[in-house]
Enzyme design. Structure first.
Site, PDB file in Angstrom:
ATOM      1  N   ASP A 159      40.984  39.767  45.193  1.00 17.05           N
ATOM      2  CA  ASP A 159      40.766  39.550  43.763  1.00 17.05           C
ATOM      3  C   ASP A 159      39.519  38.683  43.590  1.00 17.05           C
ATOM      4  O   ASP A 159      39.475  37.547  44.065  1.00 17.05           O
ATOM      5  CB  ASP A 159      42.004  38.850  43.172  1.00 17.05           C
ATOM      6  CG  ASP A 159      41.926  38.726  41.659  1.00 17.05           C
ATOM      7  OD1 ASP A 159      40.997  39.311  41.062  1.00 17.05           O
ATOM      8  OD2 ASP A 159      42.787  38.029  41.095  1.00 17.05           O
TER       9      ASP A 159
ATOM     10  N   ASP B 224      37.672  44.556  39.797  1.00 17.66           N
ATOM     11  CA  ASP B 224      37.544  43.372  40.662  1.00 17.66           C
ATOM     12  C   ASP B 224      38.749  43.104  41.546  1.00 17.66           C
ATOM     13  O   ASP B 224      38.854  42.042  42.135  1.00 17.66           O
ATOM     14  CB  ASP B 224      37.221  42.143  39.822  1.00 17.66           C
ATOM     15  CG  ASP B 224      38.436  41.576  39.121  1.00 17.66           C
ATOM     16  OD1 ASP B 224      39.230  42.374  38.604  1.00 17.66           O
ATOM     17  OD2 ASP B 224      38.586  40.354  39.108  1.00 17.66           O
ATOM     18  N   GLU B 225      39.663  44.073  41.631  1.00 19.92           N
ATOM     19  CA  GLU B 225      40.876  43.847  42.414  1.00 19.92           C
ATOM     20  C   GLU B 225      41.228  45.095  43.192  1.00 19.92           C
ATOM     21  O   GLU B 225      41.105  46.200  42.670  1.00 19.92           O
ATOM     22  CB  GLU B 225      42.058  43.634  41.463  1.00 19.92           C
ATOM     23  CG  GLU B 225      42.406  42.227  41.153  1.00 19.92           C
ATOM     24  CD  GLU B 225      43.636  42.189  40.271  1.00 19.92           C
ATOM     25  OE1 GLU B 225      44.724  42.547  40.751  1.00 19.92           O
ATOM     26  OE2 GLU B 225      43.489  41.819  39.100  1.00 19.92           O
TER      27      GLU B 225
HETATM   28 MG   LIG Z   1      39.846  38.648  39.290  1.00 22.89          MG
END
Ligand SMILES: [Mg+2]
Length: 390
Positions: free
Chosen positions: A23, A121-122
């Site tokens: 993350d 973003d993960e």
């Molecule tokens: Mg994040």
């Protein structure tokens, strides 16, 4: 009882897999700070300024500095402005974030191709088997964090465990720029102490309901029987009963990024003349190139498949130093493979595939700061890409 059958299963814990959840830390805000270092240390709010929008708009991401003012994503930009009038509002540049996300995935693919993105973003990575033949998922997670920091100048947090649920919780545990490992022998202890708000998948409404049932921690949840949970939470009750016992067998589903794009045709009548073959290859090239453009992909490897009337089938591949640019080039390549390999006629099927694909956007967006690095990394990426093809 809808879930009655499932209740007879004595849940078993599979601890054989190695799952990493990555993350990025305050992703959009961090990318903007990277692009404009004078923003470092300032409360950066990714949203259009409420004065520009008449108070509409929502915060996409807030830097950690902005978070100290109580600003968080999904908050109205107006509210954020009231909390921090000196905050730096930046209109989101999703193209840049998508591009950075792709670079991130290129790093992941050095280690595994079992990657499931949850957002830009993960992502979950299954590294049970991996390209560097590393048994320790923790070492891989650290290597990824190092690569990301060195090459993208961004930090991320990692969670490492034997299933998706635990690795996701773990990545949130030591944020930003941290790593948390939950080995099988520690998961019970970890889950018992966990506040119910931290259980991934338990939304605000369910948390309220949990509290009304006197469930505040994993320990409280663990004590409830399955029927009880199902009666209150339906299907989620069943999965929570398992999760609090450290059980989550859901697979890391591969990202939907195609590794190759191709098209083949079986002809109602076998092709008997060179002209027929040329015509067929032209149409196939057109279709393949059309699909490549639609998916914004390009590649340097062309595979031609030929099946003859006696069902003999051959496939031949050619690699090129540059990306195949248009349908004419693709057609010429396919035709030359056909000519080199065979001039035999009686063709029942033809197929053209372009493989080793990469995103066109990756090559075309000018990113002066990173361009050089991206070029230097190319051999790595190609190598991994080829591996995933086999
Ligand atoms: Mg994040």
């Amino acid at each position: 009882m809808r879930y009655g059958l499932l209740l007879f299963d004595e849940p078993k814990r599979d601890t054989s897999r190695k799952i990493i959840h990555i993350d990025m830390d305050a992703f959009y805000a961090s990318v903007e700070v990277r692009e404009n270092p004078s923003l470092a240390g300032k409360p950066v709010i990714i949203a259009r300024h409420p004065k520009e929008t008449g108070g509409r708009g929502v915060v996409a991401t807030a830097s950690y500095e902005a978070r100290t003012y109580g600003i968080h994503s999904a908050m109205s930009a107006q509210k954020a402005y009231e909390l921090c009038p000196n905050g730096v509002f930046i209109r989101p540049n999703f193209e840049l974030y998508r591009e950075t996300s792709k670079q991130m995935h290129n790093i992941f693919r050095r280690y595994t191709d079992k990657i499931q993105p949850l957002s830009l973003d993960e992502a979950y990575l299954d590294v049970s088997t991996n390209y560097i033949e590393q048994k320790s998922a923790t070492i891989i997670a650290q290597a990824i964090r190092r690569d990301v920091e060195k090459e993208l100048r961004l930090t991320c947090s990692a969670g490492v465990s034997y299933n998706k649920f635990l690795s996701k919780i773990a990545s949130d545990f030591d944020k930003p720029n941290g790593i948390t490992v939950i080995p099988p022998e520690k998961s019970h202890e970890f889950l018992m102490a966990l506040p119910i708000e931290k259980f991934h998948g338990v939304g605000a409404k369910s948390v309220e309901k949990m509290h009304s049932l006197n469930i505040y921690t994993g320990q409280d949840l663990y004590k409830k029987d399955e029927l009880d949970l199902v009666s209150h939470f339906g299907k989620m009750g069943h999965s929570l009963y398992r999760k609090v016992r450290g059980i989550d067998d859901s697979e890391v589903k591969n990202d939907r990024e195609p590794k190759s794009i191709g098209k083949e045709s079986t002809f109602s009548e076998d092709l008997k003349t060179e002209n027929d073959v040329i015509k067929a290859l032209r149409i196939l090239s057109q279709k393949v190139m059309h699909n490549l453009k639609r998916k914004q992909k390009h590649g340097k490897i062309v595979v031609l498949k030929i099946r003859y009337e006696n069902f003999d089938t051959i496939t031949r591949r050619r690699s090129f130093p540059d990306y195949i640019k248009g349908e004419e080039e693709l057609f010429q390549i396919a035709l030359s493979i056909w000519e080199e390999e065979t001039s035999a006629l009686g063709v029942r099927l033809l197929g053209i595939t372009v493989t080793g694909l990469e995103s066109v956007i990756f090559e075309t967006i000018p990113l002066p700061l990173w361009e050089k690095k991206a070029t230097e990394r190319k051999p790595d990426r190609d190598e991994n890409q080829t591996r995933t093809d086999h």
